[in-house]
Design a protein around this motif. Structure first.
Motif, PDB file in Angstrom:
ATOM      1  N   ARG A 194     -31.328 -31.499 -40.920  1.00  0.00           N
ATOM      2  CA  ARG A 194     -31.758 -29.903 -41.868  1.00  0.00           C
ATOM      3  C   ARG A 194     -32.636 -29.798 -40.958  1.00  0.00           C
ATOM      4  O   ARG A 194     -33.026 -30.270 -39.722  1.00  0.00           O
ATOM      5  CB  ARG A 194     -32.626 -31.112 -43.511  1.00  0.00           C
ATOM      6  CG  ARG A 194     -31.561 -32.161 -44.547  1.00  0.00           C
ATOM      7  CD  ARG A 194     -31.747 -32.911 -44.590  1.00  0.00           C
ATOM      8  NE  ARG A 194     -31.232 -33.234 -45.738  1.00  0.00           N
ATOM      9  CZ  ARG A 194     -31.015 -34.479 -46.101  1.00  0.00           C
ATOM     10  NH1 ARG A 194     -31.512 -35.638 -45.462  1.00  0.00           N
ATOM     11  NH2 ARG A 194     -29.807 -35.326 -46.430  1.00  0.00           N
ATOM     12  N   GLU A 252     -37.683 -36.760 -46.874  1.00  0.00           N
ATOM     13  CA  GLU A 252     -36.973 -36.361 -45.331  1.00  0.00           C
ATOM     14  C   GLU A 252     -37.648 -34.845 -44.856  1.00  0.00           C
ATOM     15  O   GLU A 252     -38.476 -33.859 -44.819  1.00  0.00           O
ATOM     16  CB  GLU A 252     -35.446 -36.339 -44.688  1.00  0.00           C
ATOM     17  CG  GLU A 252     -35.492 -35.531 -43.585  1.00  0.00           C
ATOM     18  CD  GLU A 252     -34.278 -35.534 -43.184  1.00  0.00           C
ATOM     19  OE1 GLU A 252     -33.642 -34.853 -42.407  1.00  0.00           O
ATOM     20  OE2 GLU A 252     -33.774 -36.354 -43.450  1.00  0.00           O
ATOM     21  N   ARG A 253     -37.303 -33.977 -46.527  1.00  0.00           N
ATOM     22  CA  ARG A 253     -37.331 -32.443 -47.335  1.00  0.00           C
ATOM     23  C   ARG A 253     -39.188 -32.537 -47.215  1.00  0.00           C
ATOM     24  O   ARG A 253     -40.117 -31.888 -47.025  1.00  0.00           O
ATOM     25  CB  ARG A 253     -37.029 -32.281 -48.508  1.00  0.00           C
ATOM     26  CG  ARG A 253     -37.303 -30.541 -48.129  1.00  0.00           C
ATOM     27  CD  ARG A 253     -36.322 -30.074 -47.472  1.00  0.00           C
ATOM     28  NE  ARG A 253     -36.786 -28.605 -47.618  1.00  0.00           N
ATOM     29  CZ  ARG A 253     -36.606 -27.855 -46.748  1.00  0.00           C
ATOM     30  NH1 ARG A 253     -36.534 -28.189 -45.773  1.00  0.00           N
ATOM     31  NH2 ARG A 253     -37.211 -26.368 -47.438  1.00  0.00           N
ATOM     32  N   ARG A 254     -40.080 -33.894 -47.232  1.00  0.00           N
ATOM     33  CA  ARG A 254     -41.469 -34.074 -47.990  1.00  0.00           C
ATOM     34  C   ARG A 254     -41.845 -33.880 -46.781  1.00  0.00           C
ATOM     35  O   ARG A 254     -42.934 -33.047 -45.838  1.00  0.00           O
ATOM     36  CB  ARG A 254     -41.766 -34.816 -48.925  1.00  0.00           C
ATOM     37  CG  ARG A 254     -43.241 -34.332 -49.366  1.00  0.00           C
ATOM     38  CD  ARG A 254     -42.993 -35.802 -50.666  1.00  0.00           C
ATOM     39  NE  ARG A 254     -42.893 -36.656 -50.356  1.00  0.00           N
ATOM     40  CZ  ARG A 254     -41.936 -37.378 -50.537  1.00  0.00           C
ATOM     41  NH1 ARG A 254     -41.094 -37.388 -52.290  1.00  0.00           N
ATOM     42  NH2 ARG A 254     -41.315 -38.617 -51.212  1.00  0.00           N
ATOM     43  N   LEU A 292     -33.003 -37.813 -48.999  1.00  0.00           N
ATOM     44  CA  LEU A 292     -33.358 -36.044 -48.925  1.00  0.00           C
ATOM     45  C   LEU A 292     -34.738 -36.198 -49.702  1.00  0.00           C
ATOM     46  O   LEU A 292     -35.809 -34.983 -48.590  1.00  0.00           O
ATOM     47  CB  LEU A 292     -32.216 -35.691 -49.732  1.00  0.00           C
ATOM     48  CG  LEU A 292     -32.621 -34.149 -50.264  1.00  0.00           C
ATOM     49  CD1 LEU A 292     -32.124 -32.971 -48.597  1.00  0.00           C
ATOM     50  CD2 LEU A 292     -31.549 -33.517 -51.113  1.00  0.00           C
ATOM     51  N   LEU A 301     -29.423 -28.798 -45.918  1.00  0.00           N
ATOM     52  CA  LEU A 301     -30.512 -28.150 -46.011  1.00  0.00           C
ATOM     53  C   LEU A 301     -31.426 -27.538 -45.119  1.00  0.00           C
ATOM     54  O   LEU A 301     -31.816 -27.975 -43.935  1.00  0.00           O
ATOM     55  CB  LEU A 301     -30.876 -28.639 -46.818  1.00  0.00           C
ATOM     56  CG  LEU A 301     -31.977 -27.898 -48.018  1.00  0.00           C
ATOM     57  CD1 LEU A 301     -31.317 -26.711 -48.811  1.00  0.00           C
ATOM     58  CD2 LEU A 301     -33.057 -29.506 -48.521  1.00  0.00           C
ATOM     59  N   GLY A 302     -31.072 -26.185 -44.808  1.00  0.00           N
ATOM     60  CA  GLY A 302     -32.217 -25.540 -43.254  1.00  0.00           C
ATOM     61  C   GLY A 302     -31.458 -25.295 -42.352  1.00  0.00           C
ATOM     62  O   GLY A 302     -31.557 -24.295 -42.381  1.00  0.00           O
ATOM     63  N   VAL A 344     -36.424 -26.605 -40.586  1.00  0.00           N
ATOM     64  CA  VAL A 344     -37.339 -25.551 -40.966  1.00  0.00           C
ATOM     65  C   VAL A 344     -37.706 -24.840 -39.766  1.00  0.00           C
ATOM     66  O   VAL A 344     -38.055 -25.458 -38.887  1.00  0.00           O
ATOM     67  CB  VAL A 344     -38.191 -26.409 -41.481  1.00  0.00           C
ATOM     68  CG1 VAL A 344     -38.986 -27.220 -40.996  1.00  0.00           C
ATOM     69  CG2 VAL A 344     -39.160 -25.747 -42.899  1.00  0.00           C
ATOM     70  N   HIS A 362     -26.628 -30.419 -49.599  1.00  0.00           N
ATOM     71  CA  HIS A 362     -28.323 -31.071 -49.201  1.00  0.00           C
ATOM     72  C   HIS A 362     -28.311 -32.233 -48.091  1.00  0.00           C
ATOM     73  O   HIS A 362     -29.471 -32.207 -47.367  1.00  0.00           O
ATOM     74  CB  HIS A 362     -27.733 -32.203 -49.967  1.00  0.00           C
ATOM     75  CG  HIS A 362     -28.417 -31.662 -51.835  1.00  0.00           C
ATOM     76  ND1 HIS A 362     -29.635 -31.397 -52.016  1.00  0.00           N
ATOM     77  CD2 HIS A 362     -28.026 -31.691 -52.608  1.00  0.00           C
ATOM     78  CE1 HIS A 362     -29.792 -31.023 -53.688  1.00  0.00           C
ATOM     79  NE2 HIS A 362     -28.853 -31.557 -53.714  1.00  0.00           N
ATOM     80  N   LEU A 410     -41.806 -30.692 -44.444  1.00  0.00           N
ATOM     81  CA  LEU A 410     -42.267 -29.342 -45.379  1.00  0.00           C
ATOM     82  C   LEU A 410     -44.319 -29.464 -45.128  1.00  0.00           C
ATOM     83  O   LEU A 410     -44.639 -29.286 -44.844  1.00  0.00           O
ATOM     84  CB  LEU A 410     -42.374 -29.439 -46.572  1.00  0.00           C
ATOM     85  CG  LEU A 410     -40.678 -28.336 -47.076  1.00  0.00           C
ATOM     86  CD1 LEU A 410     -40.988 -28.567 -48.526  1.00  0.00           C
ATOM     87  CD2 LEU A 410     -40.842 -27.426 -45.893  1.00  0.00           C
TER      88      LEU A 410
END
Length: 159
Positions: free
Chosen positions: A57, A142-144, A139, A31-32, A59, A28, A147
């Protein structure tokens, strides 16, 4: 303190230690991101020299850097309340730092083939169990955010 309170504190410490050492936590926190992205020094790292926690992280965004940067700047503000801009290299790097100076969030753009690569690094100064307890929330947030930037930049690139 009562024995029950000591027992609860011991249980919380044990749970924190298990979570801190788990492979899922390591996944986690990265991630990515590639191994190179995780180990690379990035602008903003110097602001907290000995962090208690580091997450990197990333993307890949199917759009040009120029399509990503405006969304990065627009979305980083609401996603980071209580943070101030510490460094801004337009089109490349945005480094935010908490008012207390105990957290740094840096966002980095680079070209990846014909796409953009967005790397997000968070460095947190030592602060105990409270920091560990906040990791799942960070997590998800930050992921939201990553994306959301990806979605908007890719939609904008199609127009």
């Amino acid at each position: 303190m009562t024995p029950a309170a000591w027992k609860a504190m011991g249980g919380a410490a044990l749970a924190a230690a298990v979570v801190a050492a788990s492979p899922a936590r390591r996944r986690h926190l990265t991630l990515g991101a590639t191994a190179d992205e995780n180990s690379r020094a990035l602008p903003g790292d110097e602001l907290i020299a000995a962090p208690a926690m580091v997450s990197t992280r990333a993307v890949t965004i199917t759009a040009a850097l120029s399509s990503v940067w405006p969304w990065l700047v627009e979305m980083a503000g609401p996603a980071a309340p209580g943070m101030r801009v510490e460094r801004c290299d337009p089109g490349q790097t945005l480094v935010l730092r908490s008012a207390a100076g105990d957290r740094v969030w840096s966002l980095h753009l680079s070209t990846y083939w014909l796409n953009a690569r967005l790397i997000s690094r968070t460095r947190v100064a030592p602060g105990g169990l409270r920091r560990l307890a906040q990791e799942p929330v960070r997590l998800a947030t930050e992921r939201r955010t990553l994306l959301g930037i990806k979605e908007r930049a890719e939609r904008n690139a199609l127009m």
